[in-house]
Enzyme design. Structure first.
Site, PDB file in Angstrom:
ATOM      1  N   VAL A  82      -4.065   5.545   3.840  1.00  0.00           N
ATOM      2  CA  VAL A  82      -5.232   6.431   3.758  1.00  0.00           C
ATOM      3  C   VAL A  82      -5.756   6.435   2.320  1.00  0.00           C
ATOM      4  O   VAL A  82      -5.023   6.708   1.378  1.00  0.00           O
ATOM      5  CB  VAL A  82      -4.856   7.867   4.188  1.00  0.00           C
ATOM      6  CG1 VAL A  82      -6.050   8.798   4.021  1.00  0.00           C
ATOM      7  CG2 VAL A  82      -4.350   7.883   5.630  1.00  0.00           C
ATOM      8  N   LYS A  83      -7.043   6.105   2.211  1.00  0.00           N
ATOM      9  CA  LYS A  83      -7.660   6.058   0.890  1.00  0.00           C
ATOM     10  C   LYS A  83      -8.422   7.359   0.659  1.00  0.00           C
ATOM     11  O   LYS A  83      -9.239   7.761   1.498  1.00  0.00           O
ATOM     12  CB  LYS A  83      -8.637   4.882   0.886  1.00  0.00           C
ATOM     13  CG  LYS A  83      -8.695   4.098  -0.382  1.00  0.00           C
ATOM     14  CD  LYS A  83      -9.578   2.889  -0.112  1.00  0.00           C
ATOM     15  CE  LYS A  83      -9.870   2.142  -1.359  1.00  0.00           C
ATOM     16  NZ  LYS A  83     -10.913   1.139  -1.137  1.00  0.00           N
ATOM     17  N   VAL A  84      -8.130   8.014  -0.460  1.00  0.00           N
ATOM     18  CA  VAL A  84      -8.841   9.257  -0.801  1.00  0.00           C
ATOM     19  C   VAL A  84      -9.430   9.116  -2.203  1.00  0.00           C
ATOM     20  O   VAL A  84      -8.857   8.428  -3.052  1.00  0.00           O
ATOM     21  CB  VAL A  84      -7.914  10.509  -0.752  1.00  0.00           C
ATOM     22  CG1 VAL A  84      -7.306  10.697   0.629  1.00  0.00           C
ATOM     23  CG2 VAL A  84      -6.817  10.443  -1.809  1.00  0.00           C
TER      24      VAL A  84
END
Ligand code: E4P
Length: 217
Positions: A82-84
């Site tokens: 998951v890229k934040v």
């Protein structure tokens, strides 16, 4: 050093994976927006092609939304990361998702201070954007040196994923510095192969070989 491709194009990912040198994939909303079809299905297909981490980015900007989208992305496949974004809510979401053993890539990192926060929040990857720093008249690779030094000083396990690579020298410099990963658009991966002396040398070898065969015939 690991090499990731930075694209949402399944065709390009298949072609590069077939070369046997691909360790993972990064995407972002701009890249996925260019591709036809449902983004979840596309990410699932990508996970089937590459046996390595595949980053999919949240588009929510608040903590609750990032957590919801993060869970949704993580469910797509075990390969998913998951890229934040590197914002307060992004760092908070990184800490929470990492606490649930979901791998997080903290993106849009432009300073060593930001990279320190990503590591403290338990990020699996941090993505400093070297090309975009070069674009505004600073040296992106200086930032990679700083981050690698800081992470080494404290044995942080967060991997330095050099992003926004625009040309082969970004990749070579990242490797010289000891960064963990470089992610590149397909064209930059293609350019890594090229050297005029390789082409000229091969052409000469083949010509000499053909001439010798003709004489023997
Ligand atoms: C990384 O994860 C980003 O998707 C990417 O490298 C951004 O690159 P750009 O600056 O060429 O858009």
């Amino acid at each position: 050093m690991k090499l990731f491709v930075d694209t949402g194009s399944i065709k390009d990912i298949e072609a590069i994976a077939a070369l046997g040198i691909l360790d993972g994939v990064t995407t972002n909303p701009s890249l996925l927006a260019k591709e036809p079809g449902d983004f979840r299905e596309n990410l699932k297909k990508i996970c089937g092609i590459v046996k390595g981490p595949v980053s999919g980015e949240v588009t929510a900007t608040d903590f609750t939304g990032m957590m919801r989208e993060g869970h949704d992305i993580a469910k797509i496949d075990d390969c998913m990361v998951v890229k934040v974004p590197l914002t307060r809510d992004g760092i908070k979401a990184c800490k929470a998702l990492s606490g649930e053993r979901i791998r997080v890539n903290v993106t849009l990192c432009f300073s060593a201070a930001q990279a320190l926060l990503a590591a403290k929040a338990g990020a699996t990857f941090v993505s400093p954007f070297v090309g975009r720093l070069d674009d505004v008249g600073t040296n992106g690779m200086d930032l990679i040196r700083e981050i690698v030094q800081i992470y080494d000083n404290y044995d942080f396990t967060t991997e330095v994923l050099v992003a926004s690579c625009r040309h082969p020298m970004h990749v070579v410099e990242a490797a010289r510095i000891g960064a963990d990963i470089a992610t590149c658009p397909p064209a930059v991966i293609g350019a890594l192969f090229n050297h005029p002396l390789t082409s000229i040398g091969l052409e000469k070898f083949l010509k000499d070989w053909e001439q010798a065969q003709a004489v023997k015939a």
